[in-house]
Write a protein that holds these residues in place. Structure first.
Motif, PDB file in Angstrom:
ATOM      1  N   HIS B 124      17.622 -16.638  24.051  1.00  0.00           N
ATOM      2  CA  HIS B 124      16.795 -16.542  22.837  1.00  0.00           C
ATOM      3  C   HIS B 124      15.432 -17.177  22.985  1.00  0.00           C
ATOM      4  N   ARG B 126      11.181 -16.645  24.012  1.00  0.00           N
ATOM      5  CA  ARG B 126      10.145 -15.627  24.121  1.00  0.00           C
ATOM      6  C   ARG B 126       9.213 -16.033  25.254  1.00  0.00           C
ATOM      7  N   ARG B 128       5.645 -15.039  27.103  1.00  0.00           N
ATOM      8  CA  ARG B 128       4.452 -14.217  26.913  1.00  0.00           C
ATOM      9  C   ARG B 128       3.381 -14.584  27.939  1.00  0.00           C
ATOM     10  N   ASP B 146      19.379 -12.493  25.852  1.00  0.00           N
ATOM     11  CA  ASP B 146      18.667 -12.342  24.583  1.00  0.00           C
ATOM     12  C   ASP B 146      17.240 -12.879  24.627  1.00  0.00           C
ATOM     13  N   ASN B 147      16.622 -12.877  25.786  1.00  0.00           N
ATOM     14  CA  ASN B 147      15.218 -13.300  25.856  1.00  0.00           C
ATOM     15  C   ASN B 147      14.317 -12.090  25.688  1.00  0.00           C
ATOM     16  N   ASP B 148      13.116 -12.359  25.183  1.00  0.00           N
ATOM     17  CA  ASP B 148      12.141 -11.292  25.000  1.00  0.00           C
ATOM     18  C   ASP B 148      10.930 -11.624  25.862  1.00  0.00           C
ATOM     19  N   GLU B 150       7.395 -10.486  27.867  1.00  0.00           N
ATOM     20  CA  GLU B 150       6.329  -9.492  27.885  1.00  0.00           C
ATOM     21  C   GLU B 150       5.145 -10.006  28.681  1.00  0.00           C
ATOM     22  N   ASN B 175      21.300  -8.446  27.633  1.00  0.00           N
ATOM     23  CA  ASN B 175      20.592  -8.196  26.371  1.00  0.00           C
ATOM     24  C   ASN B 175      19.181  -8.746  26.324  1.00  0.00           C
ATOM     25  N   ASN B 176      18.504  -8.787  27.450  1.00  0.00           N
ATOM     26  CA  ASN B 176      17.095  -9.186  27.435  1.00  0.00           C
ATOM     27  C   ASN B 176      16.223  -7.954  27.258  1.00  0.00           C
ATOM     28  N   ARG B 177      15.016  -8.217  26.777  1.00  0.00           N
ATOM     29  CA  ARG B 177      14.034  -7.138  26.697  1.00  0.00           C
ATOM     30  C   ARG B 177      12.835  -7.541  27.527  1.00  0.00           C
ATOM     31  N   ARG B 179       9.071  -6.277  29.190  1.00  0.00           N
ATOM     32  CA  ARG B 179       8.031  -5.251  29.171  1.00  0.00           C
ATOM     33  C   ARG B 179       6.834  -5.682  30.004  1.00  0.00           C
ATOM     34  N   ASN B 198      20.461  -4.734  28.945  1.00  0.00           N
ATOM     35  CA  ASN B 198      19.046  -5.078  28.907  1.00  0.00           C
ATOM     36  C   ASN B 198      18.193  -3.840  28.657  1.00  0.00           C
TER      37      ASN B 198
END
Lengths: 262, 411, 261
Positions: B124, B126, B128, B146-148, B150, B175-177, B179, B198
């Motif tokens: 969890h 983020r 960036r 569950d990390n996001d 980008e 379940n990571n995203r 980009r 993912n």
């Protein structure tokens, strides 16, 4: 009401009751509906119809169009004797042929996709196919008009129409394929793209490809392809080329109509 | 019962029974995260309130510590340094925003790095604008979930990977995203990992890239719009199931590239709108089953050096080319697949077509030799040539044939 | 009504019209006669603007003929054979022509005489040749143009309908309007025409009142007179073989405009 719309209306009224046009509409309707009926998915039906659009539609537009213009000859002379400008008469006569042809295709091929909207054909794909068919109808109606105004010998005219069909639908691609094989060692993408734009049937095909097969087109090593087909640009270029392919023969036919003796 | 109590006490000795919460930021006891981490004892929680923290690279050196953000505190590398390093076992990091490592050609700066530890949990968060996102370096049995993540890098050279594993066996990446990184998820020398659920998209190179990582499973992930797709190389015993591979476009872009893979199952995946759906080179004993190949340029390219691979129960529809290869001889078998271009019949009504299907079209071979001819795709002339070749095959590989094509698509 | 001045027209190597100068009188019926291929139809098409002359000028009712075609308001045209689109109803055809000529005074006498109301809903393709020719005539006479150009108007009409049409032509003439008419039936022309213009091989061999032609040739009827002209023309052509210039065989015809305006 102006001359263009009056003559166009007469053409629409006449051809919408023409048994060949009705049969043409019904066969598109029957084939497209049949393809869905026998378990075709949207994209499959699109591809099957693409073959019809590239082969049958130009044939019908050219041969039917040429014969129709010949058959209208005396009626055209009667209209020419009325106090109306030739230019407007020509516009009405052309549209009175081209719009029923395009409309027949649009109704025949379009309705099944509306009925089977949930069968997976993308809006872009359907729009490209219908647009390509309409564009080819308009373009080849113009070519047919030009042929019929070019020679008064009806047999020769129908022969020319058949020749134009064979050349644009089959022979041209054979020559291109031969050229691609013969000059395989040279950078071909630019001349080949140019060759595609020079034949309305290929333009229509490429227009549909940009919607259905962009994944394949992007597999070709060539920055030009990537730039052209990776974006909306490719669709735009193909659509513009198809419009050009309506305008040029129409311009030739129109010039001939304005200048020739009846 | 007594034995259980003793065990509980023993555990309590290792991790103090009453773990403390050390609060950082507004109203907390600590002004900086560094100070709190210094003071933390095994089992303590360092709670970081919302705010932006600009501190030297944070290093967690105490085992069992949890670093937890509340209200998404921003840990800012100010464009010059790594943000957070886990240097002790059993550490948990959650709820933080790690950002702005800056670009360096000399060091691999990461938003969160686990360095030679065991059993860490990174969840969890983020990440960036970091050069590298989450970097597991020689760390075993860690979980990243569950990390996001980008990145905004525009060139491969200015970007690292989103989730990067190097000599880190037994990892769970779930379940990571991710980009916009160079490779979305990267495994090297990291065996027995599980990668599940993912979403990896818009990578500048591969959505998933793994090499020398045996016995890993990749399940239910989505890879989309990645510049070169997914590459799986030099590994044994991989399981790739129920993933989606979408929209990898380009001459060197593959939904799934398999190179030198020995033994594996590729089942129930969806390959949609890739220039090449699946590309198999120098690999053997792969079972490709129950996948859907839809609207790809080339659904499957199987080179002749691939051995003993089998395709069965797959569904091919709307592809420009179903199968191509680079030789007339082929050791790959196709058996019992569904092909939308199959036009045969089934007189004995057993669900299997009575005539064989040759999935390699003549035009595919023409394009293989003269790529520019691709522009003639779907030309009526080409259809005529293909039909002639199907009636009288002289150029297409005879061995590459599905003798039991399905009449109905498998579910 | 119509003034043609040195009209020339070539189709390829063929001189279809050579320096035709002619004036068609107002309020008269002028018969345009000549053998097949003499250039009658081309002359009519030039007047209508369907065909353009290579040389010469044309005025209709005082207006110069131009591409805009406004001068055609003065003209009602009945072509030799009418081929209307087969899937139009008779009413569609009549409405189309009416709407193409907005604001013109309508003359529905012939439409009533031929009972157009009774066949308005019929498709043109289902009509007999004679009925189609009636529609053709009605289209030409729908308005009150000052000039009617009729190309073989009675061809295909039954005797009764042909009489109705001839009466209508006489009525038009009585109203002071002009008619240019071609026909192969000389007896028919004799009862209708005031003037006659005779074309042969693209040249105007005679133009003037019917009576004058009869007196020149000594023929008792128009048919005799025209036949005589054709015979002597053919003889002249035979005589001309081997000579550089055609021999003038009709010395009484001046090459100047022979108009009777």
């Amino acid at each position: 009401m102006n001359v263009v719309s009056l003559v166009l209306q007469a053409g629409l009224r006449d051809l919408s009751r023409n048994r060949w046009i009705v049969a043409y509409t019904l066969s598109f309707l029957g084939i497209a509906e049949g393809l869905f009926w026998f378990g075709g998915t949207g994209p499959q039906v699109l591809l099957s119809l693409l073959n019809l659009v590239l082969l049958v539609l130009p044939l019908v537009a050219l041969v039917f169009g040429t014969i129709h213009v010949y058959a209208s000859r005396e009626f055209v002379e009667l209209l020419l004797a009325q106090p109306v400008p030739r230019r407007e008469l020509f516009a009405g006569l052309y549209l009175g042929l081209a719009l029923p042809l395009a409309g027949a295709f649009l109704v025949g091929a379009g309705i099944p996709f509306i009925v089977h909207a949930r069968d997976g054909a993308t809006l872009g794909g359907v729009a490209a196919l219908l647009g390509a068919g309409v564009g080819l109808s308009l373009a080849f109606a113009a070519v047919a008009t030009w042929i019929a105004l070019f020679t008064d010998d009806r047999l020769k005219g129908v022969g020319l129409a058949l020749g134009a069909w064979l050349a644009s639908a089959v022979i041209y691609d054979g020559l291109v394929l031969g050229a691609a094989a013969a000059f395989g060692n040279y950078p071909l993408e630019r001349p080949l793209l140019g060759l595609m734009l020079a034949n309305p049937v290929d333009v229509a095909r490429v227009l549909v490809l940009t919607q259905l097969d962009v994944s394949a087109l992007m597999g070709y090593t060539g920055a030009l392809f990537e730039r052209t087909f990776g974006t909306a640009l490719g669709t735009g270029i193909a659509a513009a080329a198809l419009v050009t392919w309506c305008v040029i023969p129409l311009g030739l036919a129109g010039r001939r109509f304005l200048r020739r003796d009846f | 019962m007594r034995r259980a109590l003793v065990a509980a006490f023993a555990l309590g000795a290792a991790q103090p029974a009453f773990a403390a919460d050390l609060t950082v930021g507004a109203g907390g006891r600590f002004a900086t995260i560094s100070a709190a981490l210094e003071a933390a004892r095994p089992g303590d929680r360092v709670l970081v309130r919302a705010g932006t923290y600009r501190e030297p690279t944070l290093v967690i050196r105490t085992a069992g510590v949890t670093l937890e953000g509340q209200g998404w505190p921003v840990l800012d590398g100010q464009g010059v340094r790594e943000v957070l390093v886990i240097a002790a076992d059993d550490v948990t990091v959650r709820g933080i925003v790690a950002t702005n490592t800056g670009i360096s050609n000399l060091e691999d700066r990461a938003g969160i790095r686990a360095r030679e530890v065991r059993n860490c949990l990174i969840e969890h968060n983020r990440l960036r604008k970091n050069l590298w996102g989450i970097y597991l370096q020689r760390s075993a049995d860690c979980t990243v979930r569950d990390n996001d993540i980008e990145a905004e890098g525009v060139r491969q050279t200015e970007s690292g990977n989103g989730i990067h594993l190097w000599y880190s066996p037994g990892a769970r990446v779930e379940n990571n995203r991710v980009r916009g990184h160079r490779d979305g998820i990267y495994f090297e020398f990291s065996s027995h990992g599980l990668t599940r659920g993912n979403m990896s998209e818009r990578s500048q190179r591969y959505g998933l890239h793994f090499m020398f990582s045996d016995s890993c499973a990749y399940l239910e992930n989505t890879f989309r719009d990645n510049n070169s797709g997914v590459a799986v190389m030099y590994s044994r015993g991989v399981v790739i199931a129920r993933n989606r591979f979408e929209r990898s476009w380009g001459s060197a872009a593959y939904g799934l590239l398999l190179k030198d893979i020995n033994g594996g199952e590729i089942t129930d995946n969806v390959f949609e709108r890739n220039s090449t759906g699946i590309f198999i080179e120098g690999s053997s004993r792969l079972q490709v089953r129950g996948n859907q190949f839809t609207q790809n340029g080339w659904a499957a390219k199987v080179l002749a050096d691939a051995d003993e691979n089998s395709f069965s129960g797959n569904r091919f529809s709307g592809n420009a080319f179903d199968v191509t290869t680079n030789s007339r001889s082929s050791n790959t078998t196709f058996d019992g697949n569904w092909w939308d271009e199959y036009a045969g019949y089934d007189l004995d009504r057993d669900g299997v077509g009575d005539t064989a299907f040759h999935p390699v079209r003549l035009f595919a071979l023409v394009v293989e030799q003269h790529p520019a001819a691709l522009l003639l795709l779907r030309s009526p002339l080409v259809s005529i040539l293909d039909a002639a070749e199907r009636v009288l095959p002289v150029l297409t590989p005879e061995a590459l044939v599905d003798r039991r094509p399905l009449m109905r698509p498998p579910r | 009504m119509i003034t043609l001045d040195t009209i020339r027209k070539r189709f390829g190597a063929l001189d279809v019209l050579q320096d035709v100068s002619l004036a068609v009188r107002t309020g008269a019926v002028t018969a345009l006669v000549g053998p097949n291929g003499s250039g009658k139809t081309t002359l009519i098409k030039i007047v209508l603007g369907l065909t353009r002359a290579d040389h010469g000028t044309l005025h209709v009712d005082g207006q110069p003929a131009d591409d805009a075609g406004a001068y055609r308001r003065a003209i009602g045209y009945m072509p030799q054979a009418a081929h209307f689109p087969a899937n139009l109803r008779v009413g569609d055809v009549l409405d189309l022509v009416t709407q193409l000529r907005p604001g013109e005074a309508v003359d529905d006498e012939l439409a009533r005489a031929y009972d157009m109301d009774g066949i308005r809903d019929k498709f043109v393709g289902t009509l007999s040749g004679g009925t189609r020719q009636k529609v053709n005539a009605v289209v030409a006479f729908m308005f009150r143009p000052s000039l009617l150009i009729l190309d073989e108007p009675t061809a295909g009409l039954d005797p009764l309908s042909a009489n109705v049409l001839k009466e209508k032509i006489r009525a038009v003439r009585r109203e002071g309007r002009s008619v240019l008419i071609t026909s192969h039936i000389m007896t028919e022309l004799e009862t209708l025409a005031d003037d006659v213009a005779f074309l042969c091989d693209g040249r105007l061999r005679f133009a003037g009142p019917v009576a004058e032609l009869l007196s020149h040739t000594g023929g008792r009827s128009l048919e005799d007179a025209i036949a005589g002209l054709m015979r002597s023309d053919r003889a002249g052509r035979r005589a001309a073989v081997g000579t550089a210039e055609p021999v003038p065989v009709l010395p009484w015809l001046s090459p100047e405009p022979t108009g009777v305006a």
